[in-house]
Design a protein around this motif. Structure first.
Motif, mmCIF file in Angstrom:
data_model
loop_
_atom_site.group_PDB
_atom_site.id
_atom_site.type_symbol
_atom_site.label_atom_id
_atom_site.label_comp_id
_atom_site.label_asym_id
_atom_site.label_seq_id
_atom_site.Cartn_x
_atom_site.Cartn_y
_atom_site.Cartn_z
ATOM 1 N N ALA A 6 0.835 -1.203 0.000
ATOM 2 C CA ALA A 6 0.000 0.000 0.000
ATOM 3 C C ALA A 6 0.872 1.256 0.000
ATOM 4 O O ALA A 6 0.574 2.227 -0.714
ATOM 5 C CB ALA A 6 -0.942 0.000 1.200
ATOM 6 N N ILE A 7 1.936 1.231 0.763
ATOM 7 C CA ILE A 7 2.854 2.380 0.806
ATOM 8 C C ILE A 7 3.502 2.587 -0.561
ATOM 9 O O ILE A 7 3.592 3.714 -1.059
ATOM 10 C CB ILE A 7 3.910 2.187 1.911
ATOM 11 N N GLN A 9 2.316 1.593 -3.444
ATOM 12 C CA GLN A 9 1.282 1.998 -4.390
ATOM 13 C C GLN A 9 0.963 3.479 -4.237
ATOM 14 O O GLN A 9 0.755 4.178 -5.222
ATOM 15 C CB GLN A 9 0.022 1.151 -4.198
ATOM 16 N N GLN A 10 0.927 3.968 -3.000
ATOM 17 C CA GLN A 10 0.672 5.387 -2.775
ATOM 18 C C GLN A 10 1.786 6.227 -3.393
ATOM 19 O O GLN A 10 1.534 7.280 -3.962
ATOM 20 C CB GLN A 10 0.531 5.696 -1.285
ATOM 21 N N ILE A 13 1.120 6.509 -7.048
ATOM 22 C CA ILE A 13 0.047 7.485 -7.297
ATOM 23 C C ILE A 13 0.567 8.910 -7.144
ATOM 24 O O ILE A 13 0.294 9.777 -7.982
ATOM 25 C CB ILE A 13 -1.144 7.228 -6.351
ATOM 26 N N ASP A 14 1.322 9.145 -6.097
ATOM 27 C CA ASP A 14 1.869 10.482 -5.871
ATOM 28 C C ASP A 14 2.742 10.927 -7.043
ATOM 29 O O ASP A 14 2.691 12.085 -7.469
ATOM 30 C CB ASP A 14 2.671 10.515 -4.569
ATOM 31 N N GLN A 29 -4.771 3.306 -10.624
ATOM 32 C CA GLN A 29 -3.810 3.060 -9.556
ATOM 33 C C GLN A 29 -4.462 3.255 -8.180
ATOM 34 O O GLN A 29 -4.137 2.539 -7.230
ATOM 35 C CB GLN A 29 -2.575 3.953 -9.716
ATOM 36 N N LYS A 30 -5.392 4.181 -8.091
ATOM 37 C CA LYS A 30 -6.131 4.366 -6.838
ATOM 38 C C LYS A 30 -7.016 3.149 -6.558
ATOM 39 O O LYS A 30 -7.165 2.746 -5.398
ATOM 40 C CB LYS A 30 -6.971 5.646 -6.875
ATOM 41 N N LEU A 33 -4.784 0.563 -5.147
ATOM 42 C CA LEU A 33 -4.501 0.898 -3.744
ATOM 43 C C LEU A 33 -5.674 0.528 -2.848
ATOM 44 O O LEU A 33 -5.487 -0.053 -1.770
ATOM 45 C CB LEU A 33 -4.181 2.386 -3.606
ATOM 46 N N GLU A 34 -6.878 0.818 -3.285
ATOM 47 C CA GLU A 34 -8.075 0.493 -2.495
ATOM 48 C C GLU A 34 -8.195 -1.014 -2.288
ATOM 49 O O GLU A 34 -8.480 -1.484 -1.181
ATOM 50 C CB GLU A 34 -9.325 1.040 -3.179
ATOM 51 N N THR A 37 -5.594 -2.056 0.310
ATOM 52 C CA THR A 37 -5.921 -1.678 1.692
ATOM 53 C C THR A 37 -7.094 -2.489 2.232
ATOM 54 O O THR A 37 -7.186 -2.705 3.446
ATOM 55 C CB THR A 37 -6.217 -0.176 1.816
#
Length: 85
Positions: A6-7, A9-10, A13-14, A29-30, A33-34, A37
């Motif tokens: 998750a980290i 993947q964030q 996205i960033d 990509q969000k 991430l969902e 999580t």
């Protein structure tokens, strides 16, 4: 494992947002991430259940020195102690 994913993947996205990439790519990509999580609570619950089951099995063999001396039992006992169960 999922927390680390998750980290990561964030971070992806960033970077996509910072680079002003296509909104469709960012949304996808969000979604990834969902999904990641959402797996975390289930995995934590299954891990806790497995720890409890392992502790119960060790309790059941208390008093049987032959079983307690097995490599599997020693490894299980060490894990339980390490985790503080």
């Amino acid at each position: 494992m999922y927390k680390k994913e998750a980290i990561q993947q964030q971070a992806v996205i960033d970077k996509l947002v910072a680079d002003a990439k296509d909104i469709h790519d960012i949304r996808k990509q969000k979604e990834v991430l969902e999904e990641t999580t959402q797996m975390i609570p289930d995995c934590e619950n299954r891990l806790q259940a497995a720890h409890r089951e392992l502790a119960l099995q060790i309790e059941e063999i208390q008093g049987d020195e032959k079983l307690l001396e097995s490599e599997e039992a020693k490894a299980a006992i060490a894990l339980i102690q390490e985790l503080g169960l």
